[in-house]
Motif scaffolding. Structure first.
Motif, PDB file in Angstrom:
ATOM      1  N   LYS A  37       1.017 -13.051   1.156  1.00 29.10           N
ATOM      2  CA  LYS A  37       0.802 -11.970   0.266  1.00 29.10           C
ATOM      3  C   LYS A  37      -0.359 -10.952   1.224  1.00 29.10           C
ATOM      4  O   LYS A  37      -0.372  -9.570   1.293  1.00 29.10           O
ATOM      5  CB  LYS A  37      -0.189 -11.691  -0.489  1.00 29.10           C
ATOM      6  CG  LYS A  37      -0.821 -13.536  -0.516  1.00 29.10           C
ATOM      7  CD  LYS A  37      -1.095 -13.925  -1.429  1.00 29.10           C
ATOM      8  CE  LYS A  37      -2.428 -14.867  -1.705  1.00 29.10           C
ATOM      9  NZ  LYS A  37      -2.589 -15.889  -2.362  1.00 29.10           N
ATOM     10  N   THR A  38      -0.802 -11.327   2.897  1.00 32.35           N
ATOM     11  CA  THR A  38      -1.818 -10.421   3.387  1.00 32.35           C
ATOM     12  C   THR A  38      -0.922  -9.580   4.102  1.00 32.35           C
ATOM     13  O   THR A  38      -1.860  -8.283   4.192  1.00 32.35           O
ATOM     14  CB  THR A  38      -2.980 -12.034   4.733  1.00 32.35           C
ATOM     15  OG1 THR A  38      -3.717 -12.128   3.739  1.00 32.35           O
ATOM     16  CG2 THR A  38      -2.984 -10.658   5.243  1.00 32.35           C
TER      17      THR A  38
ATOM     18  N   THR B 174       0.293  -6.871   1.363  1.00 32.13           N
ATOM     19  CA  THR B 174      -0.692  -5.869   1.292  1.00 32.13           C
ATOM     20  C   THR B 174      -1.239  -5.068   1.875  1.00 32.13           C
ATOM     21  O   THR B 174      -1.310  -3.360   1.856  1.00 32.13           O
ATOM     22  CB  THR B 174      -2.145  -6.473   0.572  1.00 32.13           C
ATOM     23  OG1 THR B 174      -2.653  -7.067   1.794  1.00 32.13           O
ATOM     24  CG2 THR B 174      -1.370  -7.631  -0.654  1.00 32.13           C
ATOM     25  N   ARG B 175      -1.645  -5.277   2.943  1.00 28.82           N
ATOM     26  CA  ARG B 175      -1.265  -4.483   4.349  1.00 28.82           C
ATOM     27  C   ARG B 175       0.566  -3.221   4.894  1.00 28.82           C
ATOM     28  O   ARG B 175      -0.554  -2.130   4.876  1.00 28.82           O
ATOM     29  CB  ARG B 175      -1.863  -5.025   5.304  1.00 28.82           C
ATOM     30  CG  ARG B 175      -3.197  -5.901   5.864  1.00 28.82           C
ATOM     31  CD  ARG B 175      -3.915  -5.096   5.793  1.00 28.82           C
ATOM     32  NE  ARG B 175      -4.054  -4.933   6.778  1.00 28.82           N
ATOM     33  CZ  ARG B 175      -5.598  -4.467   7.907  1.00 28.82           C
ATOM     34  NH1 ARG B 175      -6.326  -4.339   6.521  1.00 28.82           N
ATOM     35  NH2 ARG B 175      -5.428  -3.551   8.662  1.00 28.82           N
TER      36      ARG B 175
ATOM     37  N   TRP C  47      -0.105  -5.480  -4.495  1.00 25.46           N
ATOM     38  CA  TRP C  47      -1.517  -6.358  -4.397  1.00 25.46           C
ATOM     39  C   TRP C  47      -1.503  -7.476  -4.818  1.00 25.46           C
ATOM     40  O   TRP C  47      -0.547  -8.270  -5.192  1.00 25.46           O
ATOM     41  CB  TRP C  47      -2.836  -5.266  -5.415  1.00 25.46           C
ATOM     42  CG  TRP C  47      -2.044  -5.679  -6.687  1.00 25.46           C
ATOM     43  CD1 TRP C  47      -2.804  -6.215  -7.933  1.00 25.46           C
ATOM     44  CD2 TRP C  47      -1.358  -4.609  -7.697  1.00 25.46           C
ATOM     45  NE1 TRP C  47      -1.484  -6.162  -8.589  1.00 25.46           N
ATOM     46  CE2 TRP C  47      -0.644  -5.340  -9.167  1.00 25.46           C
ATOM     47  CE3 TRP C  47      -0.137  -3.150  -6.791  1.00 25.46           C
ATOM     48  CZ2 TRP C  47      -0.629  -4.418  -9.643  1.00 25.46           C
ATOM     49  CZ3 TRP C  47       0.823  -3.277  -7.864  1.00 25.46           C
ATOM     50  CH2 TRP C  47       0.632  -3.416  -9.418  1.00 25.46           C
ATOM     51  N   VAL C  48      -3.197  -8.355  -4.914  1.00 23.58           N
ATOM     52  CA  VAL C  48      -2.955  -9.828  -5.189  1.00 23.58           C
ATOM     53  C   VAL C  48      -3.471 -10.219  -6.875  1.00 23.58           C
ATOM     54  O   VAL C  48      -4.759  -9.027  -6.602  1.00 23.58           O
ATOM     55  CB  VAL C  48      -4.150 -10.576  -3.981  1.00 23.58           C
ATOM     56  CG1 VAL C  48      -4.320 -12.016  -4.307  1.00 23.58           C
ATOM     57  CG2 VAL C  48      -3.519  -9.984  -2.910  1.00 23.58           C
TER      58      VAL C  48
ATOM     59  N   LEU D 242       0.672 -12.603  -5.264  1.00 21.33           N
ATOM     60  CA  LEU D 242       1.230 -10.619  -4.528  1.00 21.33           C
ATOM     61  C   LEU D 242       2.166 -10.347  -5.958  1.00 21.33           C
ATOM     62  O   LEU D 242       2.415 -10.896  -6.646  1.00 21.33           O
ATOM     63  CB  LEU D 242       2.179 -10.461  -4.034  1.00 21.33           C
ATOM     64  CG  LEU D 242       2.093  -9.107  -2.983  1.00 21.33           C
ATOM     65  CD1 LEU D 242       1.008  -8.584  -2.269  1.00 21.33           C
ATOM     66  CD2 LEU D 242       3.156  -8.799  -2.444  1.00 21.33           C
TER      67      LEU D 242
ATOM     68  N   THR E  17       4.025  -7.215  -7.881  1.00 20.58           N
ATOM     69  CA  THR E  17       4.536  -5.978  -6.945  1.00 20.58           C
ATOM     70  C   THR E  17       5.140  -4.661  -7.890  1.00 20.58           C
ATOM     71  O   THR E  17       5.612  -4.731  -9.160  1.00 20.58           O
ATOM     72  CB  THR E  17       6.040  -5.811  -6.057  1.00 20.58           C
ATOM     73  OG1 THR E  17       6.952  -6.564  -7.042  1.00 20.58           O
ATOM     74  CG2 THR E  17       5.551  -7.154  -5.058  1.00 20.58           C
TER      75      THR E  17
ATOM     76  N   VAL F  13      -2.783  -1.117   0.278  1.00 24.90           N
ATOM     77  CA  VAL F  13      -3.172  -1.424  -0.779  1.00 24.90           C
ATOM     78  C   VAL F  13      -4.727  -2.435  -1.553  1.00 24.90           C
ATOM     79  O   VAL F  13      -4.591  -3.068  -0.129  1.00 24.90           O
ATOM     80  CB  VAL F  13      -2.629  -2.404  -2.070  1.00 24.90           C
ATOM     81  CG1 VAL F  13      -2.422  -2.378  -2.731  1.00 24.90           C
ATOM     82  CG2 VAL F  13      -0.640  -1.441  -2.258  1.00 24.90           C
ATOM     83  N   THR F  14      -5.178  -0.754  -0.787  1.00 25.35           N
ATOM     84  CA  THR F  14      -7.136  -1.335  -1.021  1.00 25.35           C
ATOM     85  C   THR F  14      -7.619  -2.097  -2.495  1.00 25.35           C
ATOM     86  O   THR F  14      -8.895  -1.362  -2.341  1.00 25.35           O
ATOM     87  CB  THR F  14      -7.442  -0.230  -0.791  1.00 25.35           C
ATOM     88  OG1 THR F  14      -7.480   0.698  -1.335  1.00 25.35           O
ATOM     89  CG2 THR F  14      -7.184  -0.097   0.772  1.00 25.35           C
TER      90      THR F  14
ATOM     91  N   SER G 138      -7.004  -3.406  -6.978  1.00 24.44           N
ATOM     92  CA  SER G 138      -5.702  -4.170  -7.573  1.00 24.44           C
ATOM     93  C   SER G 138      -5.259  -3.151  -8.674  1.00 24.44           C
ATOM     94  O   SER G 138      -5.979  -2.046  -9.266  1.00 24.44           O
ATOM     95  CB  SER G 138      -6.568  -5.303  -8.080  1.00 24.44           C
ATOM     96  OG  SER G 138      -5.464  -6.069  -9.585  1.00 24.44           O
TER      97      SER G 138
ATOM     98  N   PRO H  62      -9.356  -5.950  -1.033  1.00 21.90           N
ATOM     99  CA  PRO H  62      -9.187  -6.986   0.372  1.00 21.90           C
ATOM    100  C   PRO H  62     -10.603  -7.273   1.196  1.00 21.90           C
ATOM    101  O   PRO H  62     -11.952  -6.655   0.138  1.00 21.90           O
ATOM    102  CB  PRO H  62      -9.214  -5.144   1.014  1.00 21.90           C
ATOM    103  CG  PRO H  62      -8.777  -4.480   0.155  1.00 21.90           C
ATOM    104  CD  PRO H  62      -8.748  -4.319  -1.538  1.00 21.90           C
TER     105      PRO H  62
END
Length: 234
Positions: free
Chosen positions: A113-114, A117-118, A123-124, A130, A132, A156-157, A159, A183
């Motif tokens: 998931k790291t 998201t990058r 997002w988490v 994760l 989607t 993605v920065t 939620s 993040p």
């Protein structure tokens, strides 16, 4: 490197990957291999009919789907690594997460998931999975680390769970705190991994499964439910 990025993504999609992205892990030293700062992250969505059944309880069918998808992801990872190496770059496959993880920290060497998201794939969620837009949490991932100068997606920065607490409501272990991820937020600051693990192990022991299993939060997520609705399974 647009051509190589497009080639790798196209190959994965042709081989039935559901989502594909590229992440830059170098700026924040997020790669477990410092000399391989880019990540190709790809996922395969779980069978919607089997995911829908998780509303009641995990089943042997879910365990079989989970295992089968992991095998497909591992195979795709090997193909990506070979393609990158044929192009003159180094690569390292990070296999899909299984029951083989650190039992002290309840964490994997590298959380997919790291990279996801990058890469901008999602997002988490409040359940630490994760999420989607396309499949909710009903998708599993694998990652290939590389030094190829691939073109990354936009991270993605934040939620997009908002005020939703469905995963918290259905969790028999009360693992999600209800706090939204961002993040840099430590996992243990918004989700109780040990409570989740204990409940999943209890279910596995009761049903005779080899690894901890649950999945109720996957089926409960409204983003997953949209996937199931599109598939006619909700």
């Amino acid at each position: 490197m647009q051509d190589l990025t497009t080639e790798i993504s196209g190959m994965l999609l042709e081989q039935n990957a559901s989502l594909v992205g590229v992440a830059d892990l170098g700026d924040d030293n997020l790669s477990p291999v410092s000399t391989l700062p880019k990540a190709v992250i790809f996922g395969i969505a779980l069978n919607p009919e089997i995911v829908a059944s998780l509303r009641d309880s995990p089943s042997a069918a879910y365990v079989g789907e989970y295992t089968g998808v992991n095998g497909l992801l591992a195979s795709l990872g090997a193909r990506v690594a070979a393609a990158l190496e044929d192009a003159g770059y180094r690569s390292f496959c990070v296999a899909p997460t299984t029951g083989d993880f650190d039992k002290e920290t309840l964490s994997a060497v590298f959380p997919h998931k790291t990279a996801a998201t990058r890469a901008g794939l999602g997002w988490v969620g409040k359940c630490a999975l994760l999420v989607t837009r396309e499949y909710g949490s009903a998708i599993r991932f694998a990652t290939v680390l590389t030094d190829a100068p691939l073109i990354p997606g936009t991270p993605v920065t934040r939620s997009f769970c908002g005020e939703c607490t469905e995963c918290r409501t259905v969790c028999p272990a009360d693992a999600p705190s209800g706090r939204e991820w961002y993040p840099g937020l430590a996992r243990d600051d918004f989700w109780d991994a040990r409570a989740c693990y204990a409940e999943a192990q209890r279910v596995a022991d009761a049903m005779g499964f080899a690894h901890p299993v649950c999945g109720r939060c996957i089926a409960a997520c409204p983003w997953t439910q949209r996937y199931l609705q599109r598939a006619g399974k909700y």
